[in-house]
Design an enzyme around this catalytic site. Sequence first.
Site, mmCIF file in Angstrom:
data_model
loop_
_atom_site.group_PDB
_atom_site.id
_atom_site.type_symbol
_atom_site.label_atom_id
_atom_site.label_comp_id
_atom_site.label_asym_id
_atom_site.label_seq_id
_atom_site.Cartn_x
_atom_site.Cartn_y
_atom_site.Cartn_z
ATOM 1 N N TYR A 176 0.837 -1.211 0.000
ATOM 2 C CA TYR A 176 0.000 0.000 0.000
ATOM 3 C C TYR A 176 0.872 1.261 0.000
ATOM 4 C CZ TYR A 176 -2.774 3.642 2.337
ATOM 5 O OH TYR A 176 -3.368 4.831 2.678
ATOM 6 N N ARG A 189 0.159 6.348 18.907
ATOM 7 C CA ARG A 189 0.793 6.594 17.595
ATOM 8 C C ARG A 189 0.112 7.747 16.882
ATOM 9 N NH1 ARG A 189 -0.560 4.519 12.569
ATOM 10 N NH2 ARG A 189 1.070 4.944 11.045
HETATM 11 C C1 15L Z 1 -3.465 5.222 6.251
HETATM 12 O O1 15L Z 1 -2.848 5.510 5.235
HETATM 13 C C2 15L Z 1 -4.798 4.583 6.176
HETATM 14 O O2 15L Z 1 -5.532 5.012 5.056
HETATM 15 C C3 15L Z 1 -5.600 4.772 7.437
HETATM 16 O O3 15L Z 1 -6.651 3.836 7.391
HETATM 17 C C4 15L Z 1 -4.768 4.578 8.696
HETATM 18 O O4 15L Z 1 -4.356 3.237 8.785
HETATM 19 C C5 15L Z 1 -3.576 5.499 8.636
HETATM 20 O O5 15L Z 1 -2.849 5.343 7.464
HETATM 21 C C6 15L Z 1 -2.629 5.329 9.834
HETATM 22 O O6 15L Z 1 -1.436 5.146 9.629
HETATM 23 O O7 15L Z 1 -3.109 5.438 10.951
#
Ligand code: 15L
Length: 271
Positions: A133, A171
């Site tokens: 991703y 976080r």
């Molecule tokens: C992202 O890129 C996601 O789209 C989101 O769902 C969260 O997982 C976010 O990062 C994150 O790192 O908290």
Amino acid sequence: MKRILMTGAAGGAGAFLRQELHGRYHLCLSDRIEITDCGPGESFVEADLEDPVLIRKSLSGVDGIIHLGGYSVEGDWHSILNANIIGAYNLYEAARLEGVKRIVFASSNHAMGFYDRNETINHTDVPRPDSRYGLSKVFGESLGQLYVDKYGAEVMNIRIGNVAERPIDARRLAIWISPRDLAQLVIMGLELPDLQYEVVYGMSDNKRAWWDNANALRLGYAPQDRSEDYASEILAQEAGNLGDPLADRLQGGVFVSTEFIPNPAKAKLSE
Ligand code: 15L
């Protein structure tokens, strides 16, 4: 009123941005799922990112694009390839053919997830994706750079941390962005005169940040919200949690530790 295509409008970020941008633009909402609750100033437009012909049609009469579409978490290679990589290419190519220059791309902190939380990184640091991703977001950012350099597109990549009403854990105290702060960055991406290619971090005014967001501030970003307001409550909730040492050390959290092989030389590789 400007007409703006929002891809991936049925997702979480789309829902927040629809509320925040209401009244400012006419929003042409697209997603694979039909959106049936369009309000005033909104319309649904069919535009599967994997279908170049449909995307081109969806761009007719559009002044700018907010590209939220595709997978927003880790997925298998086939899904990420089709939705995030081929999908982003199809969108940029359709925008070029339709003469739509302005694109705000929802990139992600996971393009940089392998940096240590002790490091403060900025928009000039090299990508270190933490997942397929994250890698697709690096591709999307570079795709924007190519279309700026070669075809005169105008692109803002926002490396979004986590958009939510409030930070949900320790976080996220570092990477949280409120819906109204995200909307401010999106509006800058759509409206700043003379924008060519910019990378900014999508976070609020966070004391515990790992990112130096000087580039966003230089462009005029003035975040309204602060994660620190929630810190004592969140840290108290998490006190005593064992956690995951790798995920807790690196910026991408569990996106880093998922599938991680601690000692590749000795690991028995599986398919
Ligand atoms: C992202 O890129 C996601 O789209 C989101 O769902 C969260 O997982 C976010 O990062 C994150 O790192 O908290």
